[in-house]
Design a protein around this motif. Structure first.
Motif, short mmCIF file in Angstrom:
data_model
loop_
_atom_site.label_atom_id
_atom_site.label_comp_id
_atom_site.label_asym_id
_atom_site.label_seq_id
_atom_site.Cartn_x
_atom_site.Cartn_y
_atom_site.Cartn_z
N ALA A 71 84.69 -39.16 43.78
CA ALA A 71 84.39 -38.07 43.17
C ALA A 71 84.98 -37.15 43.06
O ALA A 71 85.46 -36.71 43.98
CB ALA A 71 82.20 -36.98 43.14
N THR A 154 79.67 -42.00 29.08
CA THR A 154 79.70 -42.56 30.79
C THR A 154 81.08 -41.58 31.37
O THR A 154 81.88 -40.82 29.62
CB THR A 154 80.41 -44.25 31.12
OG1 THR A 154 80.40 -44.61 32.04
CG2 THR A 154 81.53 -44.46 29.92
N VAL A 155 81.73 -41.53 31.95
CA VAL A 155 82.81 -40.66 32.38
C VAL A 155 83.60 -41.98 33.98
O VAL A 155 82.65 -42.29 34.15
CB VAL A 155 82.18 -39.21 33.29
CG1 VAL A 155 81.75 -38.34 31.88
CG2 VAL A 155 81.59 -39.78 34.63
N GLY A 157 84.35 -40.87 36.31
CA GLY A 157 84.39 -40.07 37.71
C GLY A 157 83.78 -38.50 37.52
O GLY A 157 83.89 -38.19 36.12
N THR A 158 83.78 -38.15 37.81
CA THR A 158 83.12 -36.85 37.66
C THR A 158 84.09 -35.61 37.85
O THR A 158 84.74 -35.60 39.21
CB THR A 158 81.83 -36.70 38.41
OG1 THR A 158 81.98 -36.88 40.06
CG2 THR A 158 80.73 -37.44 37.33
N HIS A 163 85.32 -36.12 32.59
CA HIS A 163 83.90 -35.45 32.80
C HIS A 163 83.94 -34.35 32.03
O HIS A 163 82.98 -34.07 31.23
CB HIS A 163 83.89 -34.76 34.70
CG HIS A 163 82.43 -34.87 34.12
ND1 HIS A 163 81.88 -33.75 35.11
CD2 HIS A 163 81.31 -34.08 33.53
CE1 HIS A 163 80.08 -33.30 35.21
NE2 HIS A 163 80.51 -33.60 34.34
N MET A 179 74.46 -38.30 30.31
CA MET A 179 76.12 -38.76 31.97
C MET A 179 76.22 -39.44 32.57
O MET A 179 74.62 -39.49 33.27
CB MET A 179 76.56 -37.31 31.95
CG MET A 179 78.24 -38.16 32.79
SD MET A 179 78.69 -37.09 33.66
CE MET A 179 77.73 -36.56 35.18
N PRO A 181 77.55 -41.61 35.34
CA PRO A 181 79.39 -41.78 35.59
C PRO A 181 79.33 -43.12 35.58
O PRO A 181 78.47 -43.65 35.99
CB PRO A 181 78.81 -40.99 37.23
CG PRO A 181 77.68 -40.58 37.14
CD PRO A 181 76.95 -41.25 36.03
N SER A 182 80.89 -43.92 35.80
CA SER A 182 81.33 -44.34 36.34
C SER A 182 82.62 -44.59 37.24
O SER A 182 82.60 -43.59 37.28
CB SER A 182 82.11 -45.67 35.11
OG SER A 182 83.25 -45.08 34.93
N LYS A 183 82.96 -45.89 37.93
CA LYS A 183 83.58 -45.76 38.69
C LYS A 183 85.31 -45.83 38.82
O LYS A 183 86.29 -45.54 39.55
CB LYS A 183 83.75 -47.09 40.07
CG LYS A 183 82.39 -46.89 40.41
CD LYS A 183 81.96 -48.53 41.52
CE LYS A 183 80.88 -48.58 42.08
NZ LYS A 183 81.14 -49.65 42.92
N ALA A 188 84.54 -48.18 32.35
CA ALA A 188 84.15 -46.63 31.44
C ALA A 188 83.88 -47.63 30.17
O ALA A 188 82.55 -48.35 29.26
CB ALA A 188 84.20 -45.65 31.38
N TYR A 200 82.77 -43.19 25.33
CA TYR A 200 82.57 -42.38 26.42
C TYR A 200 84.03 -42.01 25.57
O TYR A 200 85.41 -42.05 24.44
CB TYR A 200 83.92 -44.09 26.77
CG TYR A 200 84.69 -43.85 27.82
CD1 TYR A 200 85.08 -43.33 28.88
CD2 TYR A 200 85.73 -44.42 27.52
CE1 TYR A 200 86.13 -42.50 29.84
CE2 TYR A 200 87.24 -44.57 28.96
CZ TYR A 200 87.08 -43.73 29.51
OH TYR A 200 88.00 -43.28 31.04
#
Length: 260
Positions: A71, A154-155, A157-158, A163, A179, A181-183, A188, A200
């Motif tokens: 993150a 989706t993002v 990461g934050t 983001h 939101m 979140p994706s890795k 995403a 996205y």
């Protein structure tokens, strides 16, 4: 350049930073670790691997890319900050990892990292799943206003540009999305294409290859003007005048507009 500009200006430009200035004239005399605080396969990861390959050939020493996603990029950034200040641990990240890192960290990126160079810049695009009953950004905004809280995004990461850019856009447009979140960027994109998420706002390098896909629709670019490589896709500023989201650096501070 004042701090506010630093917080928003660099955008997704790839930035290299090291733990301290290089001292040895014969650097590198052994393998160099290139830390990428993102998952493998994303835009920054690909740029890092191309850069590592080039440096290996040019300097005659191995540059090994190591992915440490987390993150806000805190894990990879902290790893480099804690490394010996000898130039053999390098951070290759979106500049937002340095300028937008969370306040509560076990390290100080401004004091423990030294920027070397801006490797490249990029643009962002808005992609939506084909199942949505909209085809343009104005239609998306109208649909979201009519269905508050029912759409999600989706993002990659934050606490980074992936983001903050959509959050700023939604605030400017007056819409509310949830939101998810994706890795990383690849996941995403995959989540939008599979229909798991609705939207996205990601790197154009990740999304343009899917411009003709029947599972994803590209509806806007974050630059002030349309891209030469995709002239049929409108810019965000055509719908929200003054809103633009693109990479910039150095004296190009006027290229980024504060959407709020």
């Amino acid at each position: 350049m004042h701090r506010l500009t630093l917080l928003i200006l660099p955008a997704i430009a790839a930035l290299v930073a090291i733990a301290a200035p290089l001292r040895a004239a014969d650097w590198p005399s052994r393998p160099v670790t290139v830390v990428v605080p993102f998952a493998a396969g994303g835009n920054t990861d690909m740029m890092a691997r191309l850069g590592a390959q080039h440096l290996s050939a040019k300097l005659g020493q191995t540059f090994v890319v190591e992915n440490r996603p987390s993150a806000g990029g805190a894990l990879g950034t902290g790893m480099v900050a804690a490394a010996a200040p000898d130039g053999y641990t390098i951070l290759f990240a979106a500049s937002s990892m340095i300028t937008l890192t969370p306040q509560k960290l076990s390290f100080n990126p401004e004091q423990q990292l030294v920027p070397i160079t801006n490797v490249g810049t990029g643009t962002q695009m808005i992609a939506i799943k084909r199942e949505l009953p909209v085809k343009t950004l104005p239609e998306l905004i109208a649909y979201a206003k009519a269905n508050p809280g029912k759409l999600n995004f989706t993002v990659a990461g934050t606490q980074n540009i992936s983001h903050l850019a959509p959050v700023l856009l939604f605030a400017r447009a007056g819409i509310d999305l949830v939101m998810v979140p994706s890795k990383g960027g690849p996941q995403a994109v995959s989540d939008v294409m599979s229909g798991q998420v609705d939207l996205y706002f990601g790197n154009s390098s990740e999304l343009l290859p899917h411009i003709d896909s029947d599972r994803i629709r590209l509806i806007a670019v974050g630059t002030a003007q349309r891209l030469a490589t995709a002239p049929d896709i409108p810019s965000v500023s055509e719908t929200l005048p003054g809103a633009r989201r693109e990479a910039g650096h150095g004296d190009d501070s006027d290229r980024f507009r504060n959407w709020l």
